[in-house]
Design a protein around this motif. Sequence first.
Motif, PDB file in Angstrom:
ATOM      1  N   ASN A  47      46.883  43.378  41.795  1.00  0.00           N
ATOM      2  CA  ASN A  47      46.232  44.659  41.510  1.00  0.00           C
ATOM      3  C   ASN A  47      44.903  44.504  40.788  1.00  0.00           C
ATOM      4  O   ASN A  47      44.027  45.360  40.926  1.00  0.00           O
ATOM      5  CB  ASN A  47      47.145  45.552  40.671  1.00  0.00           C
ATOM      6  CG  ASN A  47      48.191  46.235  41.496  1.00  0.00           C
ATOM      7  OD1 ASN A  47      48.048  46.411  42.697  1.00  0.00           O
ATOM      8  ND2 ASN A  47      49.268  46.625  40.845  1.00  0.00           N
ATOM      9  N   HIS A  54      43.238  44.394  48.862  1.00  0.00           N
ATOM     10  CA  HIS A  54      44.134  45.492  49.252  1.00  0.00           C
ATOM     11  C   HIS A  54      45.477  44.974  49.770  1.00  0.00           C
ATOM     12  O   HIS A  54      45.950  45.362  50.838  1.00  0.00           O
ATOM     13  CB  HIS A  54      43.470  46.406  50.279  1.00  0.00           C
ATOM     14  CG  HIS A  54      42.127  46.885  49.848  1.00  0.00           C
ATOM     15  ND1 HIS A  54      41.965  47.886  48.914  1.00  0.00           N
ATOM     16  CD2 HIS A  54      40.887  46.493  50.190  1.00  0.00           C
ATOM     17  CE1 HIS A  54      40.682  48.091  48.713  1.00  0.00           C
ATOM     18  NE2 HIS A  54      39.998  47.261  49.469  1.00  0.00           N
ATOM     19  N   ILE A  79      48.905  48.564  44.265  1.00  0.00           N
ATOM     20  CA  ILE A  79      48.197  49.824  44.498  1.00  0.00           C
ATOM     21  C   ILE A  79      48.105  50.104  45.998  1.00  0.00           C
ATOM     22  O   ILE A  79      48.323  51.230  46.450  1.00  0.00           O
ATOM     23  CB  ILE A  79      46.797  49.766  43.859  1.00  0.00           C
ATOM     24  CG1 ILE A  79      46.932  49.704  42.333  1.00  0.00           C
ATOM     25  CG2 ILE A  79      45.947  50.963  44.279  1.00  0.00           C
ATOM     26  CD1 ILE A  79      45.667  49.290  41.611  1.00  0.00           C
ATOM     27  N   ALA A  80      47.830  49.067  46.782  1.00  0.00           N
ATOM     28  CA  ALA A  80      47.737  49.235  48.241  1.00  0.00           C
ATOM     29  C   ALA A  80      49.083  49.646  48.828  1.00  0.00           C
ATOM     30  O   ALA A  80      49.140  50.419  49.788  1.00  0.00           O
ATOM     31  CB  ALA A  80      47.224  47.949  48.896  1.00  0.00           C
ATOM     32  N   GLU A  82      51.372  51.454  47.223  1.00  0.00           N
ATOM     33  CA  GLU A  82      51.539  52.862  46.854  1.00  0.00           C
ATOM     34  C   GLU A  82      50.830  53.785  47.837  1.00  0.00           C
ATOM     35  O   GLU A  82      51.328  54.859  48.165  1.00  0.00           O
ATOM     36  CB  GLU A  82      51.014  53.112  45.438  1.00  0.00           C
ATOM     37  CG  GLU A  82      51.909  52.515  44.370  1.00  0.00           C
ATOM     38  CD  GLU A  82      51.347  52.679  42.970  1.00  0.00           C
ATOM     39  OE1 GLU A  82      50.121  52.883  42.812  1.00  0.00           O
ATOM     40  OE2 GLU A  82      52.144  52.592  42.021  1.00  0.00           O
ATOM     41  N   LYS A  83      49.678  53.352  48.322  1.00  0.00           N
ATOM     42  CA  LYS A  83      48.927  54.159  49.293  1.00  0.00           C
ATOM     43  C   LYS A  83      49.667  54.295  50.618  1.00  0.00           C
ATOM     44  O   LYS A  83      49.388  55.192  51.398  1.00  0.00           O
ATOM     45  CB  LYS A  83      47.534  53.564  49.505  1.00  0.00           C
ATOM     46  CG  LYS A  83      46.652  53.725  48.287  1.00  0.00           C
ATOM     47  CD  LYS A  83      45.288  53.128  48.494  1.00  0.00           C
ATOM     48  CE  LYS A  83      44.451  53.318  47.226  1.00  0.00           C
ATOM     49  NZ  LYS A  83      43.134  52.705  47.339  1.00  0.00           N
ATOM     50  N   ARG A  84      50.635  53.415  50.869  1.00  0.00           N
ATOM     51  CA  ARG A  84      51.480  53.465  52.072  1.00  0.00           C
ATOM     52  C   ARG A  84      52.785  54.226  51.817  1.00  0.00           C
ATOM     53  O   ARG A  84      53.669  54.247  52.653  1.00  0.00           O
ATOM     54  CB  ARG A  84      51.839  52.053  52.538  1.00  0.00           C
ATOM     55  CG  ARG A  84      50.717  51.249  53.110  1.00  0.00           C
ATOM     56  CD  ARG A  84      50.684  51.472  54.615  1.00  0.00           C
ATOM     57  NE  ARG A  84      49.646  50.682  55.221  1.00  0.00           N
ATOM     58  CZ  ARG A  84      49.802  49.923  56.275  1.00  0.00           C
ATOM     59  NH1 ARG A  84      50.977  49.842  56.849  1.00  0.00           N
ATOM     60  NH2 ARG A  84      48.799  49.256  56.768  1.00  0.00           N
TER      61      ARG A  84
END
Length: 99
Positions: A47, A54, A79-80, A82-84
């Motif tokens: 992160n 990413h 973090i990447a 979480e975006k999924r």
Amino acid sequence: MVEIEPIEIQGKTFIAISVKLPKTNLLAVSNENGYIMCGALDVDLLNNRLRDRHIIAGRAVGVRTIDELLDAPLESVTIAAEKRGIKKGMKGKEALLRM
């Protein structure tokens, strides 16, 4: 010893990797988009220092086998990830299906 084998979850194929080390095992399950891994994964590093890559990944702790990794709740995610829609506490296999 290193074991690499394909595993199927709801019709999707992933690669399971198990490395037997003295007094521990290194475990990971991946596809072309991301991976889940045992406690050896450093999510903070991914992160922070590698943020620009990413990386979609999640970490489960206290697991000793691939089956345990798939059923364990994720202790942390990138973090990447979480975006999924991958969240802390989600089972490993559910996270993989979102990758």
